[in-house]
Motif scaffolding. Structure first.
Motif, PDB file in Angstrom:
ATOM      1  N   PRO A  58     -34.392  -8.187  -3.964  1.00  0.00           N
ATOM      2  CA  PRO A  58     -34.751  -8.381  -5.383  1.00  0.00           C
ATOM      3  C   PRO A  58     -34.701  -9.833  -5.845  1.00  0.00           C
ATOM      4  N   GLU A  59     -33.787 -10.621  -5.285  1.00  0.00           N
ATOM      5  CA  GLU A  59     -33.654 -11.989  -5.785  1.00  0.00           C
ATOM      6  C   GLU A  59     -34.404 -13.006  -4.949  1.00  0.00           C
ATOM      7  N   GLY A  60     -35.203 -12.533  -3.983  1.00  0.00           N
ATOM      8  CA  GLY A  60     -35.950 -13.512  -3.184  1.00  0.00           C
ATOM      9  C   GLY A  60     -36.920 -12.830  -2.254  1.00  0.00           C
ATOM     10  N   GLU A  61     -38.174 -13.334  -2.242  1.00  0.00           N
ATOM     11  CA  GLU A  61     -39.183 -12.692  -1.414  1.00  0.00           C
ATOM     12  C   GLU A  61     -38.984 -12.998   0.067  1.00  0.00           C
ATOM     13  N   SER A  62     -38.254 -14.037   0.361  1.00  0.00           N
ATOM     14  CA  SER A  62     -37.988 -14.356   1.768  1.00  0.00           C
ATOM     15  C   SER A  62     -36.493 -14.460   2.009  1.00  0.00           C
ATOM     16  N   ALA A  63     -35.709 -13.736   1.213  1.00  0.00           N
ATOM     17  CA  ALA A  63     -34.255 -13.812   1.359  1.00  0.00           C
ATOM     18  C   ALA A  63     -33.824 -13.346   2.741  1.00  0.00           C
ATOM     19  N   GLY A  64     -34.578 -12.394   3.316  1.00  0.00           N
ATOM     20  CA  GLY A  64     -34.247 -11.916   4.651  1.00  0.00           C
ATOM     21  C   GLY A  64     -34.399 -13.018   5.691  1.00  0.00           C
ATOM     22  N   PHE A  65     -35.465 -13.831   5.533  1.00  0.00           N
ATOM     23  CA  PHE A  65     -35.663 -14.956   6.449  1.00  0.00           C
ATOM     24  C   PHE A  65     -34.498 -15.935   6.341  1.00  0.00           C
ATOM     25  N   ASP A  66     -34.114 -16.241   5.104  1.00  0.00           N
ATOM     26  CA  ASP A  66     -33.010 -17.186   4.896  1.00  0.00           C
ATOM     27  C   ASP A  66     -31.736 -16.646   5.531  1.00  0.00           C
ATOM     28  N   LEU A  67     -31.503 -15.334   5.344  1.00  0.00           N
ATOM     29  CA  LEU A  67     -30.305 -14.728   5.935  1.00  0.00           C
ATOM     30  C   LEU A  67     -30.358 -14.844   7.452  1.00  0.00           C
ATOM     31  N   ALA A  68     -31.542 -14.589   8.042  1.00  0.00           N
ATOM     32  CA  ALA A  68     -31.676 -14.681   9.499  1.00  0.00           C
ATOM     33  C   ALA A  68     -31.341 -16.086   9.990  1.00  0.00           C
ATOM     34  N   ARG A  69     -31.805 -17.106   9.247  1.00  0.00           N
ATOM     35  CA  ARG A  69     -31.528 -18.487   9.666  1.00  0.00           C
ATOM     36  C   ARG A  69     -30.041 -18.779   9.586  1.00  0.00           C
ATOM     37  N   ARG A  70     -29.399 -18.283   8.514  1.00  0.00           N
ATOM     38  CA  ARG A  70     -27.967 -18.560   8.367  1.00  0.00           C
ATOM     39  C   ARG A  70     -27.169 -17.822   9.430  1.00  0.00           C
ATOM     40  N   VAL A  71     -27.574 -16.602   9.736  1.00  0.00           N
ATOM     41  CA  VAL A  71     -26.881 -15.856  10.804  1.00  0.00           C
ATOM     42  C   VAL A  71     -27.049 -16.593  12.122  1.00  0.00           C
ATOM     43  N   ARG A  72     -28.270 -17.046  12.393  1.00  0.00           N
ATOM     44  CA  ARG A  72     -28.532 -17.725  13.662  1.00  0.00           C
ATOM     45  C   ARG A  72     -27.715 -18.998  13.770  1.00  0.00           C
ATOM     46  N   SER A  73     -27.506 -19.685  12.653  1.00  0.00           N
ATOM     47  CA  SER A  73     -26.782 -20.953  12.724  1.00  0.00           C
ATOM     48  C   SER A  73     -25.278 -20.725  12.922  1.00  0.00           C
ATOM     49  N   THR A  74     -24.751 -19.592  12.430  1.00  0.00           N
ATOM     50  CA  THR A  74     -23.310 -19.354  12.550  1.00  0.00           C
ATOM     51  C   THR A  74     -22.963 -18.410  13.697  1.00  0.00           C
ATOM     52  N   GLN A  75     -23.849 -17.493  13.994  1.00  0.00           N
ATOM     53  CA  GLN A  75     -23.606 -16.489  15.050  1.00  0.00           C
ATOM     54  C   GLN A  75     -24.824 -16.416  15.955  1.00  0.00           C
ATOM     55  N   PRO A  76     -25.017 -17.394  16.814  1.00  0.00           N
ATOM     56  CA  PRO A  76     -26.238 -17.464  17.621  1.00  0.00           C
ATOM     57  C   PRO A  76     -26.399 -16.304  18.596  1.00  0.00           C
ATOM     58  N   ARG A  77     -25.307 -15.582  18.912  1.00  0.00           N
ATOM     59  CA  ARG A  77     -25.429 -14.522  19.903  1.00  0.00           C
ATOM     60  C   ARG A  77     -25.883 -13.191  19.298  1.00  0.00           C
ATOM     61  N   VAL A  78     -25.888 -13.100  17.969  1.00  0.00           N
ATOM     62  CA  VAL A  78     -26.273 -11.841  17.313  1.00  0.00           C
ATOM     63  C   VAL A  78     -27.777 -11.636  17.450  1.00  0.00           C
ATOM     64  N   ARG A  79     -28.185 -10.471  17.950  1.00  0.00           N
ATOM     65  CA  ARG A  79     -29.614 -10.147  18.002  1.00  0.00           C
ATOM     66  C   ARG A  79     -30.052  -9.754  16.591  1.00  0.00           C
ATOM     67  N   ILE A  80     -31.262 -10.130  16.223  1.00  0.00           N
ATOM     68  CA  ILE A  80     -31.744  -9.854  14.868  1.00  0.00           C
ATOM     69  C   ILE A  80     -33.055  -9.086  14.955  1.00  0.00           C
ATOM     70  N   LEU A  81     -33.082  -7.934  14.307  1.00  0.00           N
ATOM     71  CA  LEU A  81     -34.304  -7.127  14.200  1.00  0.00           C
ATOM     72  C   LEU A  81     -34.709  -7.121  12.729  1.00  0.00           C
ATOM     73  N   MET A  82     -35.938  -7.547  12.464  1.00  0.00           N
ATOM     74  CA  MET A  82     -36.422  -7.649  11.084  1.00  0.00           C
ATOM     75  C   MET A  82     -37.269  -6.430  10.753  1.00  0.00           C
ATOM     76  N   LEU A  83     -37.017  -5.809   9.627  1.00  0.00           N
ATOM     77  CA  LEU A  83     -37.856  -4.711   9.158  1.00  0.00           C
ATOM     78  C   LEU A  83     -38.601  -5.185   7.916  1.00  0.00           C
ATOM     79  N   THR A  84     -39.917  -4.953   7.870  1.00  0.00           N
ATOM     80  CA  THR A  84     -40.654  -5.446   6.720  1.00  0.00           C
ATOM     81  C   THR A  84     -41.741  -4.458   6.313  1.00  0.00           C
ATOM     82  N   ALA A  85     -41.924  -4.331   5.015  1.00  0.00           N
ATOM     83  CA  ALA A  85     -43.017  -3.523   4.478  1.00  0.00           C
ATOM     84  C   ALA A  85     -44.287  -4.346   4.386  1.00  0.00           C
ATOM     85  N   VAL A  86     -44.181  -5.676   4.615  1.00  0.00           N
ATOM     86  CA  VAL A  86     -45.326  -6.570   4.510  1.00  0.00           C
ATOM     87  C   VAL A  86     -45.593  -7.151   5.874  1.00  0.00           C
ATOM     88  N   ASN A  87     -46.692  -6.807   6.466  1.00  0.00           N
ATOM     89  CA  ASN A  87     -46.989  -7.342   7.788  1.00  0.00           C
ATOM     90  C   ASN A  87     -48.410  -7.844   7.851  1.00  0.00           C
TER      91      ASN A  87
END
Lengths: 478, 130
Positions: free
Chosen positions: B56-85
């Motif tokens: 709700p507060e950001g159209e690409s908030a998921g992307f931002d979260l993925a970048r922050r996760v990658r920078s702090t926890q590089p070993r975590v696998r990330i699967l993105m789910l999107t209604a917009v493809n």
């Protein structure tokens, strides 16, 4: 308690520009003025070259005198040196900071150049003959340039400065402070001392009124052009903002429509796959209907948004990229593999690489819809065959053939219409929207592809997509 | 088997995914906002994070979260789910995934076939183990 006030928006009929005010007061953008300032500097080198040429000629009076031409003193050299010094200063500024430095003070740079040039020109006019030659009309160059560079008030100031300098030159000559000069002997016009005051006033007045008339007409035309330019710029900015807003709106709309459907779809799958326990046959049938309609709605929303995007005018053309159509079709096949496996439909592909430049998303939509239709309208256990073959020249044809329900001949011309579905298609696939082939039509027509369909009821359908040798954006055959 | 964190503002959808993955033997947690998701990851790093794209507060908030996760926890696998493809005018595709702009391991389009999601999760966890 927190407080927020909705900001008011300015009226949309406001004009763009640095100082919106009365018509004609618009300034040109700073970057454009900076380029003009540099162009002015470069033009001055030409004038310097001409003056030096004149100086060299002046060293050979024997060449000029037979033609009644005389160059006094070394005034061309003196004026050229002043202009060289000015250009050297500008060159120093350019060398240190480049165009960006001038772009910070473009109007100041132009004003300095114009004032210096007017001074140098006045000296030249004095030696060429202020009142007994037509040299004074050289002021018109600066008046016209000022009308182009500056708003009307500033160009009037330049015109006024030229008039003042000219009158000062005449006054100095008439009062004896300066000895009147002249290139031509005898002079074209009577010397000042030979004219009555009235005649002198009429003579000078004609020159000044001509300059003022040129200023008026040129500044007015220039103001009109500047106004149109600022209106176009404002319209362009509004269009860019509207396109960006529309894109953002589309993105949000897509998400807000599909996300709830995704939740419904996920929950029906929980029911169907036994994650929440078992239930009776009738309840299972109801859940099945919910799942089908949900999937249909989701699919329909996706296709409607795709069609809206394709048919929208005014937005920027999507980026084109080099593609291998064989890979695009393979992607489309991958998208239907799960459904095909579920219904026992075999998909055979025989594709040769074919490279072209096109919009990747559009190609995926086009072939995605055709391949999906081939699987959807096949019967259980049927086969879909996808192949490619060279066409005429270095064109390519991609053929998608199924053995499904087929289409009656009379209905073939309508299958590409928006929302059209044959009764047989609707019965076979209640989730059909009638938009898939409409999307195929829009993309094929925009790319210059040909699409041919051959079908008979109960005997499947064959769609042939003809990609020309040089479609919009170019191609290279395999 | 594995600990999977699901971050999605749609609680109904997130619970459905969580139920399927628990039935497959995994331990799951659900967070409804990027901030809560980041806090959860900081407290306990998951083996896999399933992230929505739009919040709700950001159209690409998921992307931002993925970048922050990658920078702090590089070993975590990330699967993105999107209604917009749709790649154009906005969106992304598999070709856009890279370590800097879109540091996700894979993505799936909503609505998701839960069986396909289950298979994708198994595949990602297997790759991580290898």
């Amino acid at each position: 308690m927190a407080r927020f006030e909705l900001p008011s928006r300015p009226r949309p009929d406001g004009l763009a520009g640095d100082s919106p005010g009365s018509t004609g007061d618009h300034h040109l953008p700073g970057a454009l003025l900076a380029r003009y300032a540099v162009w002015f500097y470069r033009l001055r080198w030409l004038v310097i070259f001409l003056l030096l040429g004149l100086e060299i000629l002046g060293e050979h009076p024997d060449l000029l005198a037979p033609h009644g031409l005389f160059l006094d003193w070394h005034w061309p050299l003196a004026v050229a040196i002043c202009l060289i010094l000015l250009n050297a200063a500008i060159l120093g500024v350019l060398y240190r900071g480049g165009l960006e430095t001038i772009a910070r003070f473009p109007r100041l740079t132009l004003w300095v150049q114009i004032v210096a040039d007017l001074g140098a020109l006045t000296v030249a006019i004095h030696f060429l003959g202020s009142l007994h030659s037509f040299a004074a009309f050289a002021y018109l160059c600066h008046i016209v340039l000022a009308c182009i560079f500056f708003p009307r008030r500033h160009s009037l100031a330049v015109t006024g400065l030229a008039i003042l300098l000219y009158l000062a030159c005449i006054a100095a000559e008439l009062s004896g402070v300066l000895t009147p000069g002249g290139l031509l002997r005898p002079p074209v016009l009577p010397a000042p001392g030979q004219l009555s005051p009235l005649a002198l006033a009429v003579h000078v007045g004609m020159a000044l009124s001509t300059w003022l008339a040129v200023w008026f007409l040129t500044s007015r035309l220039s103001a009109e052009v500047r106004l149109r330019d600022s209106l176009l710029e404002a319209a362009n900015q509004r269009l860019v903002a509207a396109t960006a807003e529309r894109t953002r709106h589309m993105l949000r709309t897509t998400h807000e429509l599909k996300a709830p459907l995704a939740a419904i779809h996920a929950n029906t799958q929980l029911l169907q796959n036994g994650y929440v326990g078992d239930f009776g046959r009738e309840a299972r049938e109801v859940v099945e209907k919910i799942a089908v309609r949900c999937q249909a709605l989701s699919h329909g929303v996706q296709q409607m948004l795709q069609l809206a995007n394709l048919t929208s005018r005014g937005q920027a053309a999507p980026p084109r990229a080099a593609l291998n159509l064989a890979q695009v079709v393979a992607w489309a096949v991958q998208g239907v593999e799960a459904e095909a496996a579920e219904r026992g439909i075999g998909i055979a592909t025989e594709l040769e690489p074919f490279h072209l430049v096109a919009v990747e998303d559009h190609m995926k939509m086009l072939f995605g819809n055709l391949v999906s239709n081939a699987v959807t309208y096949s019967r259980r256990g049927g086969r879909v065959h996808i192949s490619s073959r060279p066409g005429s020249g270095s064109s390519c044809e991609i053929i998608i053939r199924d053995e499904g329900i087929g289409i009656e001949a009379a209905k073939l011309p309508r299958i590409f219409d928006d929302y059209y579905r044959t009764a047989e298609a609707a019965q076979h696939n209640p989730a059909s929207t009638g938009l898939g082939l409409s999307i195929v039509r829009h993309i094929a027509q925009s790319e210059g592809f040909g699409v041919v369909v051959e079908s008979a009821p109960g005997r499947g359908a064959t769609f042939t997509v003809r990609i020309p040798a040089a479609p919009r954006g170019g191609s290279a055959g395999s | 088997m594995a600990y999977i964190l699901i971050v999605d503002d749609d609680g109904d959808f997130a619970d459905s995914v969580s139920r399927v993955l628990r039935a497959a033997g995994h331990e799951t947690a659900v967070e409804l906002s990027p901030e809560a998701g980041l806090a959860s990851i900081s407290a306990r790093a998951p083996d896999l994070a399933i992230l929505d794209v739009m919040f709700p507060e950001g159209e690409s908030a998921g992307f931002d979260l993925a970048r922050r996760v990658r920078s702090t926890q590089p070993r975590v696998r990330i699967l993105m789910l999107t209604a917009v493809n749709q790649k154009y005018p906005l969106g992304f595709s598999r070709e856009d995934m890279d370590e800097h702009w879109l540091p996700v391991t894979d993505f799936l389009e909503k609505p998701v076939r839960l069986k396909a999601l289950e298979a994708k999760v198994a595949s990602l966890l297997q790759t991580a183990a290898a």
